[in-house]
Design an enzyme around this catalytic site. Structure first.
Site, PDB file in Angstrom:
ATOM      1  N   CYS A  13       1.255  -1.259  -0.158  1.00  0.00           N
ATOM      2  CA  CYS A  13       0.326  -0.206  -0.588  1.00  0.00           C
ATOM      3  C   CYS A  13      -1.120  -0.722  -0.567  1.00  0.00           C
ATOM      4  CB  CYS A  13       0.745   0.382  -1.925  1.00  0.00           C
ATOM      5  SG  CYS A  13       0.192   2.092  -2.075  1.00  0.00           S
ATOM      6  N   HIS A  51       6.218   1.970  -0.959  1.00  0.00           N
ATOM      7  CA  HIS A  51       6.704   0.962  -1.918  1.00  0.00           C
ATOM      8  C   HIS A  51       8.189   0.678  -1.697  1.00  0.00           C
ATOM      9  CE1 HIS A  51       3.191   0.854  -4.675  1.00  0.00           C
ATOM     10  NE2 HIS A  51       2.978   2.060  -4.178  1.00  0.00           N
ATOM     11  N   GLU A 106       9.836  -1.779  -2.674  1.00  0.00           N
ATOM     12  CA  GLU A 106      10.441  -2.464  -3.834  1.00  0.00           C
ATOM     13  C   GLU A 106      11.230  -1.512  -4.730  1.00  0.00           C
ATOM     14  OE1 GLU A 106       7.268  -1.831  -3.386  1.00  0.00           O
ATOM     15  OE2 GLU A 106       6.143  -1.505  -5.242  1.00  0.00           O
TER      16      GLU A 106
HETATM   17  N1  GLN Z   1      -5.347   2.391  -4.799  1.00  0.00           N
HETATM   18  C1  GLN Z   1      -4.707   2.687  -3.565  1.00  0.00           C
HETATM   19  C2  GLN Z   1      -4.588   4.176  -3.318  1.00  0.00           C
HETATM   20  O1  GLN Z   1      -4.667   4.960  -4.229  1.00  0.00           O
HETATM   21  C3  GLN Z   1      -3.348   2.003  -3.467  1.00  0.00           C
HETATM   22  C4  GLN Z   1      -2.361   2.454  -4.490  1.00  0.00           C
HETATM   23  C5  GLN Z   1      -1.197   1.525  -4.666  1.00  0.00           C
HETATM   24  O2  GLN Z   1      -1.266   0.344  -4.326  1.00  0.00           O
HETATM   25  N2  GLN Z   1      -0.125   2.003  -5.241  1.00  0.00           N
HETATM   26  O3  GLN Z   1      -4.400   4.610  -2.205  1.00  0.00           O
END
Ligand code: GLN
Length: 540
Positions: free
Chosen positions: A383, A509, A511
């Site tokens: 992410c 994600h 995970e």
């Molecule tokens: N801050 C970033 C976004 O909003 C990544 C979010 C995250 O890592 N879950 O796109």
């Protein structure tokens, strides 16, 4: 199976005794006896969901397939049960009140005074029963957050009291407490448990089963004493002794007969004792691994490892199935600079740059990516970690000076990571990100494809910003490839550098969907690449 049974898990004496793990372990045991089981968490705080909470408050925010932002205990439930949870599995006081107040405004209670009893308790009961009636589970295990005696959990305990009264043998309460060992007297002390049960009795709830957390084996005498003072059967006094891994708890609970006593009390057939073969095979691997691989986890919440709970567990699953132990080196990204990155990351065989929000610690993450890219060290960006890989590549390889994410620098001349069109007019922070599972098409000839062995996957998201496709051609030309795309929107979900050993950044994600019996393919491949890295270093 007929009528749904409801098991409530409450906690006393101290917080952090592991209600989530006990709930997940019981669910695992009932599931392996053929019952359809789910677990629900009721959280006594006023946030509508934990999505707006800083990870320092309650650890990571876990995201379900249906896009609910939930408590991290739901991660344990999925990792243990191997079945997805949903929005209905996590309810907060905030959501309960919001529902009741919305109904009041609609006029549903017209003429009546709206009160905690019965309106709030009815709404709590409705949310508990929903899983049984709508989703037809045989057993719903409901974990009540907080500790008995907290003002905040009183309406939940009252709902439990009412449900026990209404449902008779179909409802059961497990109370989890602590039996401390006092070094000075060399004794295990049961008084805190007696007090805690007394506090529960004052609210009208008699626990049916007691699970006692302890550092030392409980003697028959201690168990008898607890049974006598707390009005529970001696067989229903269950010891939960400290173990080296949470994944051993189901095995211990089976030895103690927790599932059998629960089934007996719920008047459900017991049948044959499950052998937990696959689970135990995982445990054997976990305990017997001799060699260790080291992964650097670069993030800004490293002081509280619960902030990265699912990532840590996914790494443990992957290392175990690769027959290795994992050593996770936690690296505070705020303290990582060009000057110290080589020494800080000298001992690691792979670098994982973690998800996150906001500006703090971002430069350290970019420095870590650069170090991994330039030194051909296996890299996994998740992410925000993927977004940092894109920013680093834009700045240092595509040579777009000042390139950044719009989140970090609103006025950047090159917003390589930008807000999606449909996010631009959103003003509310809660529940408005791209959330839940989305399809992704994976290109063949990529490390990601090798890992998944599939061209079509679905992964969970939680973010507002995206790769900006205006820059895609420039990236491809310089050697960073999109190896996964959303088939409906064309959004880049995965980036790779094919000339690198293993350099993968994912916008989603992975995970969240790694479980004990199904380790995630990308974590498997990343850890495998780190192992190869380690082996190549030692053979030099
Ligand atoms: N801050 C970033 C976004 O909003 C990544 C979010 C995250 O890592 N879950 O796109």
């Amino acid at each position: 199976m007929g009528e749904t049974r409801y098991v409530f898990v409450t906690g006393g004496v101290a917080s952090s005794l592991g209600k989530g793990i006990i709930s997940a372990s019981l669910a695992k045991l009932l599931q392996s006896r053929g019952y359809k089981v789910t677990i629900q968490k009721l959280d006594p705080y006023l946030n509508v969901d934990p999505g707006t909470l800083n990870p320092y408050e309650h650890g990571e925010c876990y995201v379900t397939e249906d896009g609910a932002e939930t408590d991290l205990d739901l991660g344990h439930y999925e990792r243990f049960l191997n079945v997805p949870t949903s929005q209905a599995n996590n309810v907060t006081t905030g959501r309960i009140y919001q529902n009741v107040i919305n109904k009041e405004r609609k006029g549903d209670y017209l003429g009546k005074t709206v009160q905690i009893i019965p309106h709030i308790t009815d709404e709590i009961k409705r949310n508990i029963k929903l899983l049984g009636t709508k989703h037809h589970f045989d057993v719903v295990i409901t974990e009540i957050g907080g500790t008995v005696g907290d003002i905040e959990s009183l309406p939940y305990i009252e709902a439990v009291r009412q449900m026990k009264w209404e449902l008779g043998h179909r409802a059961l309460v497990i109370h989890l407490t602590l039996v401390p060992f006092l070094n000075a007297s060399g004794e295990l002390k049961t008084k805190p448990t007696q007090h805690s049960v007394k506090a529960l009795l004052e609210t009208g709830v008699q626990p049916d089963v007691l699970v006692l957390r302890t550092e030392k084996d409980l003697s028959a005498d201690v168990r008898k004493k607890v049974a006598l003072f707390c009005n529970v059967d001696i067989k229903a006094v269950i010891q939960s002794i400290d173990v080296s891994t949470i994944y051993e708890v189901p095995v211990k609970m089976q030895e103690e007969g927790l599932d059998e006593i629960v089934l007996t009390k719920l008047q459900l057939p017991i049948n044959e004792k499950p052998d937990l073969k696959k689970w135990k095979a995982f445990l054997t691997k976990l305990k017997n691994a001799k060699k260790t691989v080291t992964v650097g986890l670069v993030g800004k919440y490293v002081e509280l490892t619960d902030s990265y709970k699912s990532i840590i567990e996914a790494l443990i699953h992957a290392a175990t199935y690769n027959d290795y132990k994992i050593n996770i080196k936690l690296i505070q990204s705020e303290k990582l600079f060009e000057e110290n990155v080589a020494t800080e990351l000298a001992s690691v065989d792979g670098i994982l740059v973690a998800p996150g929000f906001g500006h703090r610690g971002i430069n350290g993450k970019i420095v870590a990516v650069k170090h991994a890219r330039e030194n051909n060290i296996p890299f996994f960006g998740i992410c925000l970690g993927m977004q940092c890989a894109v920013i680093e590549f834009a700045q240092n390889v595509v040579k777009l000076q000042g390139a950044n994410s719009r989140e970090m620098d609103y006025a950047t001349p090159y917003p390589v990571i930008d807000l999606m069109e449909d996010q631009k007019n959103i003003t509310d922070m809660g529940g408005t990100m791209r959330l839940g599972a989305y399809d992704c098409e994976v290109s063949k000839n990529s490390n990601t494809y090798k890992a998944y062995n599939a061209t079509h996957v679905r992964e969970r998201h939680r973010h507002r910003y995206e790769f900006n496709n205006e820059y895609l051609d420039a990236f491809i030309e310089k050697g960073m490839k999109p190896s996964g795309k959303n088939p409906d929107t064309g959004l880049v979900e995965i980036v790779e550098i094919p000339t690198h050993k293993w350099f993968v950044g994912v916008q989603f994600h992975p995970e969240y969907s790694s479980t004990v019996l199904n380790p995630h393919p990308l974590f498997m491949a990343f850890v495998n690449a780190a192992i190869k890295e380690k082996e190549s270093k030692t053979s030099k």
